[in-house]
Design a protein around this motif. Sequence first.
Motif, PDB file in Angstrom:
ATOM      1  N   ASP A 196      33.436  45.319  27.984  1.00 30.28           N
ATOM      2  CA  ASP A 196      32.540  44.230  28.356  1.00 30.28           C
ATOM      3  C   ASP A 196      32.417  43.145  27.288  1.00 30.28           C
ATOM      4  N   SER A 236      42.134  34.972  30.081  1.00 32.24           N
ATOM      5  CA  SER A 236      41.200  34.802  31.189  1.00 32.24           C
ATOM      6  C   SER A 236      40.388  36.056  31.428  1.00 32.24           C
ATOM      7  N   THR A 237      40.962  37.204  31.132  1.00 33.81           N
ATOM      8  CA  THR A 237      40.247  38.462  31.286  1.00 33.81           C
ATOM      9  C   THR A 237      40.910  39.518  30.423  1.00 33.81           C
ATOM     10  N   THR A 239      32.957  40.037  24.799  1.00 34.94           N
ATOM     11  CA  THR A 239      33.619  38.734  24.785  1.00 34.94           C
ATOM     12  C   THR A 239      33.921  38.350  23.341  1.00 34.94           C
ATOM     13  N   PHE A 291      46.270  37.254  29.752  1.00 31.50           N
ATOM     14  CA  PHE A 291      45.472  38.465  29.799  1.00 31.50           C
ATOM     15  C   PHE A 291      45.404  39.068  28.407  1.00 31.50           C
ATOM     16  N   HIS A 309      37.299  48.163  37.278  1.00 26.95           N
ATOM     17  CA  HIS A 309      37.936  46.978  36.702  1.00 26.95           C
ATOM     18  C   HIS A 309      39.432  46.929  37.003  1.00 26.95           C
ATOM     19  N   ILE A 321      38.162  35.171  36.345  1.00 26.78           N
ATOM     20  CA  ILE A 321      37.810  35.251  34.942  1.00 26.78           C
ATOM     21  C   ILE A 321      36.507  36.043  34.791  1.00 26.78           C
ATOM     22  N   LEU A 322      36.391  36.815  33.720  1.00 27.89           N
ATOM     23  CA  LEU A 322      35.178  37.608  33.470  1.00 27.89           C
ATOM     24  C   LEU A 322      33.947  36.711  33.364  1.00 27.89           C
ATOM     25  N   ARG A 354      43.301  37.223  39.648  1.00 29.23           N
ATOM     26  CA  ARG A 354      42.086  37.910  39.235  1.00 29.23           C
ATOM     27  C   ARG A 354      41.095  36.916  38.643  1.00 29.23           C
TER      28      ARG A 354
END
Length: 316
Positions: free
Chosen positions: A185, A194-195, A187, A140, A268, A315-316, A313
């Motif tokens: 948001d 993963s997020t 990247t 994370f 989120h 992945i985004l 959870r």
Amino acid sequence: MGYRIGSLNCCNFCRNGKKDIGIFAKIIRGEKLDLMVFQELQSKVALESILYNLNCGGGTMWAGFHEQDSYNRTKNDHFEYGFIWNTKKLCLPEREELYGTKITYPRIYKQYKIDRRNGQTDLRYEPLFGRFQTVSGPKFEIRIINTHIMFSKGKSEVDDNIKEIQMRRNELDILAKAIYAKEADRTYKDSCASTAFTILLGDYNLNKRNSGAKNAFLDKYEMIHISDGNKSKTILTEQAELTTLKRKPTDDNLYSNNYDHITFDQIHFSDVNFKMSRINAIEKYCNNDIEMYREKVSDHLPIMIEIEFNKRRPIL
């Protein structure tokens, strides 16, 4: 695996002052903090001194970063921040480049949108933004926006008809909509996580209405809604305990304001277990000596958020 993140306004902490380095280190160790976020850490030497104490004069278990905000026409001084983190639990992102590995250090957030039609101006003190990745277990990323919202306006900063409390609210609005929403948001190519979970925290100089404080309320800014298709957000500002010491405290009334907060996107964080609290550092680390704490630590108490991530959870 759980993570503990603390935040403290150090009240103009310079190394050549009266502050007690040992107490700062005791708070970090005693509360088992994985990341400590400082406002008003006015000296890189001060941060290095805390690190030296934490590492007992050697070793690399604890690392830190100190930075001051940029200077622009709206300011007549700088503002300084710091991060200290446990390297066994968290690390800075790294990316491979042509000539080796480059570490992504925290940075002062200088570019953001403002709405001048609604009385917004440049942030008086830009926040320090840092990204921290988990070392073991599920990957994370914890993104921290370390902020100190202005307390009073300078003579040349804004029109006199904009009240100071509304200016503080405007700053939170900018931090939430223009900075938090963007980073939540975003990247990053160097991220192996993963997020990501984004947290805004620090000294807001604003009170929640249910805190018991008397004025300077967050009001509608306690919950900010952002609608953007599948990226809609409900940005909450939490932590309602009083955290600033009265100038003349009494036995049954030590605190005056609820200025220290933690802000996050409720949507989120919906499947994340977390708990927020005020750290009673006066009792635990200063033998209930209020004046000792005020002189050697701060006129603010630290706050903390404990996070337990859901391993499943998506992945985004």
